[in-house]
Write a protein that holds these residues in place. Sequence first.
Motif, PDB file in Angstrom:
ATOM      1  N   ALA A 137       0.848  -1.305  -0.133  1.00 20.37           N
ATOM      2  CA  ALA A 137       0.055   0.048   0.000  1.00 20.37           C
ATOM      3  C   ALA A 137       0.746   1.188   0.042  1.00 20.37           C
ATOM      4  O   ALA A 137       0.630   2.067  -0.929  1.00 20.37           O
ATOM      5  CB  ALA A 137      -0.820  -0.090   1.203  1.00 20.37           C
ATOM      6  N   LEU A 138       1.920   1.242   0.777  1.00 21.55           N
ATOM      7  CA  LEU A 138       2.579   2.582   0.673  1.00 21.55           C
ATOM      8  C   LEU A 138       3.509   2.789  -0.315  1.00 21.55           C
ATOM      9  O   LEU A 138       3.927   3.853  -0.905  1.00 21.55           O
ATOM     10  CB  LEU A 138       3.703   2.333   2.135  1.00 21.55           C
ATOM     11  CG  LEU A 138       3.068   2.476   3.541  1.00 21.55           C
ATOM     12  CD1 LEU A 138       4.111   2.454   4.408  1.00 21.55           C
ATOM     13  CD2 LEU A 138       2.236   3.892   3.589  1.00 21.55           C
ATOM     14  N   GLY A 139       3.950   1.431  -0.981  1.00 23.94           N
ATOM     15  CA  GLY A 139       4.542   1.643  -2.376  1.00 23.94           C
ATOM     16  C   GLY A 139       3.978   2.346  -3.138  1.00 23.94           C
ATOM     17  O   GLY A 139       4.143   2.974  -4.310  1.00 23.94           O
ATOM     18  N   VAL A 140       2.479   1.814  -3.365  1.00 24.45           N
ATOM     19  CA  VAL A 140       1.455   2.507  -4.398  1.00 24.45           C
ATOM     20  C   VAL A 140       1.225   3.819  -3.970  1.00 24.45           C
ATOM     21  O   VAL A 140       1.363   4.911  -5.151  1.00 24.45           O
ATOM     22  CB  VAL A 140       0.050   1.815  -4.226  1.00 24.45           C
ATOM     23  CG1 VAL A 140      -1.000   2.666  -4.999  1.00 24.45           C
ATOM     24  CG2 VAL A 140      -0.035   0.137  -4.698  1.00 24.45           C
ATOM     25  N   GLY A 143      -6.784   2.157   6.108  1.00 27.14           N
ATOM     26  CA  GLY A 143      -7.253   1.120   6.657  1.00 27.14           C
ATOM     27  C   GLY A 143      -6.292  -0.186   6.492  1.00 27.14           C
ATOM     28  O   GLY A 143      -6.669  -0.919   7.244  1.00 27.14           O
ATOM     29  N   VAL A 144      -5.666  -0.060   5.202  1.00 28.20           N
ATOM     30  CA  VAL A 144      -4.671  -1.312   5.092  1.00 28.20           C
ATOM     31  C   VAL A 144      -3.687  -1.415   6.384  1.00 28.20           C
ATOM     32  O   VAL A 144      -3.257  -2.198   6.725  1.00 28.20           O
ATOM     33  CB  VAL A 144      -4.097  -1.264   3.663  1.00 28.20           C
ATOM     34  CG1 VAL A 144      -3.011  -2.465   3.813  1.00 28.20           C
ATOM     35  CG2 VAL A 144      -5.524  -1.572   2.588  1.00 28.20           C
ATOM     36  N   ILE A 145      -3.207  -0.118   6.600  1.00 28.87           N
ATOM     37  CA  ILE A 145      -2.250   0.085   7.594  1.00 28.87           C
ATOM     38  C   ILE A 145      -2.697  -0.227   8.928  1.00 28.87           C
ATOM     39  O   ILE A 145      -2.194  -0.956   9.650  1.00 28.87           O
ATOM     40  CB  ILE A 145      -1.705   1.455   7.584  1.00 28.87           C
ATOM     41  CG1 ILE A 145      -1.097   1.819   6.232  1.00 28.87           C
ATOM     42  CG2 ILE A 145      -0.662   1.781   8.633  1.00 28.87           C
ATOM     43  CD1 ILE A 145      -0.558   3.284   5.783  1.00 28.87           C
ATOM     44  N   LEU A 146      -3.897   0.081   9.341  1.00 25.02           N
ATOM     45  CA  LEU A 146      -4.676  -0.288  10.452  1.00 25.02           C
ATOM     46  C   LEU A 146      -4.713  -1.691  10.495  1.00 25.02           C
ATOM     47  O   LEU A 146      -4.446  -2.388  11.779  1.00 25.02           O
ATOM     48  CB  LEU A 146      -5.798   0.400  10.346  1.00 25.02           C
ATOM     49  CG  LEU A 146      -6.829  -0.005  11.969  1.00 25.02           C
ATOM     50  CD1 LEU A 146      -5.953   0.605  12.913  1.00 25.02           C
ATOM     51  CD2 LEU A 146      -8.153   0.715  11.655  1.00 25.02           C
ATOM     52  N   PRO A 188       0.126  -8.884  -1.767  1.00 19.59           N
ATOM     53  CA  PRO A 188      -0.290  -8.036  -2.738  1.00 19.59           C
ATOM     54  C   PRO A 188      -1.455  -8.352  -3.346  1.00 19.59           C
ATOM     55  O   PRO A 188      -2.268  -7.237  -3.529  1.00 19.59           O
ATOM     56  CB  PRO A 188       0.823  -8.521  -3.912  1.00 19.59           C
ATOM     57  CG  PRO A 188       1.995  -8.932  -3.370  1.00 19.59           C
ATOM     58  CD  PRO A 188       1.274  -9.765  -1.859  1.00 19.59           C
ATOM     59  N   ILE A 189      -2.082  -9.467  -3.216  1.00 19.78           N
ATOM     60  CA  ILE A 189      -3.329  -9.838  -3.851  1.00 19.78           C
ATOM     61  C   ILE A 189      -4.393  -9.220  -2.873  1.00 19.78           C
ATOM     62  O   ILE A 189      -5.295  -8.370  -3.200  1.00 19.78           O
ATOM     63  CB  ILE A 189      -3.481 -11.004  -3.811  1.00 19.78           C
ATOM     64  CG1 ILE A 189      -2.914 -11.977  -4.947  1.00 19.78           C
ATOM     65  CG2 ILE A 189      -5.275 -11.499  -4.206  1.00 19.78           C
ATOM     66  CD1 ILE A 189      -2.774 -13.562  -4.878  1.00 19.78           C
ATOM     67  N   LEU A 190      -4.256  -9.269  -1.437  1.00 22.50           N
ATOM     68  CA  LEU A 190      -5.186  -8.736  -0.595  1.00 22.50           C
ATOM     69  C   LEU A 190      -5.148  -7.311  -0.566  1.00 22.50           C
ATOM     70  O   LEU A 190      -6.258  -6.576  -0.443  1.00 22.50           O
ATOM     71  CB  LEU A 190      -4.782  -9.184   0.687  1.00 22.50           C
ATOM     72  CG  LEU A 190      -5.260 -10.688   1.099  1.00 22.50           C
ATOM     73  CD1 LEU A 190      -4.673 -11.169   2.471  1.00 22.50           C
ATOM     74  CD2 LEU A 190      -6.878 -11.014   0.902  1.00 22.50           C
ATOM     75  N   ALA A 191      -4.064  -6.640  -0.654  1.00 18.37           N
ATOM     76  CA  ALA A 191      -3.820  -5.227  -0.476  1.00 18.37           C
ATOM     77  C   ALA A 191      -4.505  -4.592  -1.666  1.00 18.37           C
ATOM     78  O   ALA A 191      -5.086  -3.526  -1.782  1.00 18.37           O
ATOM     79  CB  ALA A 191      -2.475  -4.918  -0.421  1.00 18.37           C
ATOM     80  N   GLY A 192      -4.122  -5.198  -2.785  1.00 16.05           N
ATOM     81  CA  GLY A 192      -5.119  -4.935  -4.233  1.00 16.05           C
ATOM     82  C   GLY A 192      -6.495  -4.520  -4.045  1.00 16.05           C
ATOM     83  O   GLY A 192      -6.983  -3.598  -4.511  1.00 16.05           O
TER      84      GLY A 192
END
Length: 429
Positions: free
Chosen positions: A24-27, A162-165, A148-152
């Motif tokens: 997520a942070l890379g994106v 929210g992903v970071i949380l 990567p699949i879940l984060a996408g």
Amino acid sequence: MRTFLLIWFGQLISLIGSGLTSFALGVWLYQTTGSSVQFSLMYVCAELPYIILAPFGGAIADRWNRRWLIILSDSISAVCTLSIALLMWQNWLQIWHLYLAVAVSSGCKGFQQPAYYTTPTLFVSQKHFSRANGMIQLAQGAGQLLSPILAGILVDIIKISGVILIDFISFIIALLILLAIPFPSVSSSQYLQHSQTSLLDNIGEGWNYIKARPGLLTLLMFFFITDFTIGLVQVLITPMVLSFANAKVLGQIFSIGGSGWLFGAVLMSTWGGFKRKVNAVLCFEFILGLSILVAGLQPSAILITVAAFFAFFSVPIIISSHNSIWQVKVDPKVQGRVFALRGAIAWAAFPLAYLLAGPLADYVFQPLLLIDGLLANSIGLLIGVGPGRGIGLLFNLVGIFVMLATIVAYNYPYIRKVEDDLPDFIKPV
């Protein structure tokens, strides 16, 4: 083994959470800056502090309670993660905040991993070392493939904050498990003994321990050399594939080929590997070299996918078998500093490879296989000419080098007989 599995499960959840944040942070970073240089700098921040601090982390792991070292390291990483989430919610997040948080988390990894990688020797009998190491590799493979699949998916639903949380919650789960499980002490007098010497002395003792055992030293040098060549491949596979295909094909190659890591880790977790671990290391290093060679032969997505699968399949078997040798042959009282120093030396090959890969590809190998290049009418007739074929040639040479290095290593008595020449500190139960 059940106690180890509880610890492993907590770290698995944490690894998947960390992978979500990393993606997520890379994106966010690339979308914010549009700069490949700044994107690459994040990976430098993620690697360099770990390499520098791991030897100190290993020395501390030998003189302090390893359970609390893991807990403290994970806690600081969790605070960094939560801080990034809060800054993002308030729209205060700056690029330097991200670099700082990634660097601090990388430094924490330098203390956490030496302690975590020695847990099999505390909880598991020697006959299950390969299985336990396979579980550790399985967790890493699951993190790399699932995150990567879940984060996408999650980035679109709950946004990056929210992903970071979710990552922060995964840290909490891992910490609660660690707080509930006491670690057995390696030696009742160990911490008092080490408190009389400095950390630098402890790191020096770790180096002297390795240097006094030629089998371990030469095995470490073998891994440094092969890690350097693998680092070249790791950086250059993306531009090689994109020279003839699009990003969607590249993602499919990484997804299908990368599943080999999961299969290899599952195999090690259930089977346990060869009885002679050094044979497994060298056998699958040879397969890894052959896979790299095959990947560079032609600009074919199918061929590269198959090669990537077998390359990824080999890695967890190599790492698990290699770790098992060191866990049995190194005195548990010094494993922290020895393992950390071993990791720092071997992993130092990767940043060096990252720095050299681009210039080698762009200024040395690529010009050789342009349409009017020096090798266009010789090697070019076999592997093709044009964009990306110079990198293919480099893959061919790297693969051949890894295979030859493996053959030399097998014929070198110190490596081939490392399990016979060194005594076992941990006996089978």
